[in-house]
Design a protein around this motif. Structure first.
Motif, mmCIF file in Angstrom:
data_model
loop_
_atom_site.group_PDB
_atom_site.id
_atom_site.type_symbol
_atom_site.label_atom_id
_atom_site.label_comp_id
_atom_site.label_asym_id
_atom_site.label_seq_id
_atom_site.Cartn_x
_atom_site.Cartn_y
_atom_site.Cartn_z
ATOM 1 N N ASP A 153 0.808 -1.234 0.000
ATOM 2 C CA ASP A 153 0.000 0.000 0.000
ATOM 3 C C ASP A 153 0.837 1.278 0.000
ATOM 4 N N ASN B 163 -1.674 4.604 -7.272
ATOM 5 C CA ASN B 163 -2.554 3.707 -8.016
ATOM 6 C C ASN B 163 -2.797 4.207 -9.436
ATOM 7 N N GLY C 297 -5.764 -3.171 -1.915
ATOM 8 C CA GLY C 297 -5.956 -2.749 -0.525
ATOM 9 C C GLY C 297 -6.225 -1.271 -0.436
ATOM 10 N N ASN C 298 -5.533 -0.620 0.491
ATOM 11 C CA ASN C 298 -5.708 0.808 0.715
ATOM 12 C C ASN C 298 -4.844 1.658 -0.202
ATOM 13 N N GLY C 299 -4.071 1.042 -1.064
ATOM 14 C CA GLY C 299 -3.200 1.719 -2.011
ATOM 15 C C GLY C 299 -2.492 0.680 -2.849
ATOM 16 N N ARG C 300 -1.821 1.105 -3.877
ATOM 17 C CA ARG C 300 -1.102 0.190 -4.764
ATOM 18 C C ARG C 300 0.180 -0.253 -4.083
ATOM 19 N N ASP C 301 0.491 -1.545 -4.169
ATOM 20 C CA ASP C 301 1.760 -2.042 -3.654
ATOM 21 C C ASP C 301 2.877 -1.666 -4.606
ATOM 22 N N VAL D 222 -3.767 -6.502 3.092
ATOM 23 C CA VAL D 222 -4.304 -5.162 3.309
ATOM 24 C C VAL D 222 -3.819 -4.700 4.680
ATOM 25 N N VAL E 109 -4.341 -2.900 7.922
ATOM 26 C CA VAL E 109 -5.506 -2.498 8.706
ATOM 27 C C VAL E 109 -5.024 -1.703 9.914
ATOM 28 N N THR E 110 -5.605 -0.551 10.125
ATOM 29 C CA THR E 110 -5.286 0.253 11.297
ATOM 30 C C THR E 110 -6.197 -0.203 12.431
#
Length: 189
Positions: free
Chosen positions: A142, A146, A153-157, A166, A168-169
């Motif tokens: 992430d 993107n 997930g929450n952004g592009r790897d 992903v 997770v906070t």
């Protein structure tokens, strides 16, 4: 390796390859895209890009003498450059950003760090077995931008393969009221 030169005025795509050994892993002379490639154990440059608008995106260059050499007009985004003698050598490229650097002798040649570059262990699953997929604790998850719309997930790897992981906070609940009733334990937030 694979080196592509499009016809004059055309563009090329070098995509989804695995290259090992030799003097050059993947390359494009002209304009176009070099993306989703895994290049490892190359004795020269893992990636080489000549004159033209080349977008070098979401590749992994590992255990090469030189990770990536950019020519005039080239840009590098979302790549992993790990365990190389140097990460990126800029020979007139437009720049680099959102790349991950780890274990290189030198990260940048003739290039300033990108404002969104990251430095940390990509945590490949098993480099001895040539498995360069990312573990869940990878610093590359992430952290990219993107551009291709393929973020899982929450952004592009960063790197050649988008992982299923992903980040997770965690949410911490405080001031819990605990009440015991006939139906068992009840929590009220």
């Amino acid at each position: 390796g694979l080196f592509f030169t499009p016809t004059p005025g055309g563009s090329g795509i070098v995509e989804s390859n695995q290259a090992t050994g030799g003097i050059l892993g993947v390359g494009l002379y002209g304009q176009g895209w070099v993306r989703y490639n895994l290049v490892r154990n190359v004795f020269g440059f893992g990636g080489g890009y000549g004159q033209g608008a080349v977008t070098n995106m979401n590749n992994t260059y590992a255990f090469c003498t030189g990770g990536l050499q950019q020519g005039t007009g080239a840009v590098a985004i979302n790549n992993i450059l790990a365990f190389n003698q140097f990460g990126i050598s800029n020979e007139g490229g437009s720049g680099a950003d959102y790349n991950l650097y780890f274990g290189n002798t030198e990260n940048y040649r003739n290039l300033a760090p990108g404002p969104h570059d990251t430095y940390g262990d990509p945590s490949f699953i098993d480099t001895n077995a040539w498995n360069f997929a990312l573990q869940s604790n990878s610093a590359a998850i992430d952290k990219g931008t993107n551009l291709d719309g393929l973020a899982a997930g929450n952004g592009r790897d960063q790197g050649y393969l988008e992982s299923a992981w992903v980040i997770v906070t965690p949410v911490v609940a405080t001031n819990l009221d605990l009440a015991v009733g006939y139906a068992g334990v009840q929590l009220a937030l």
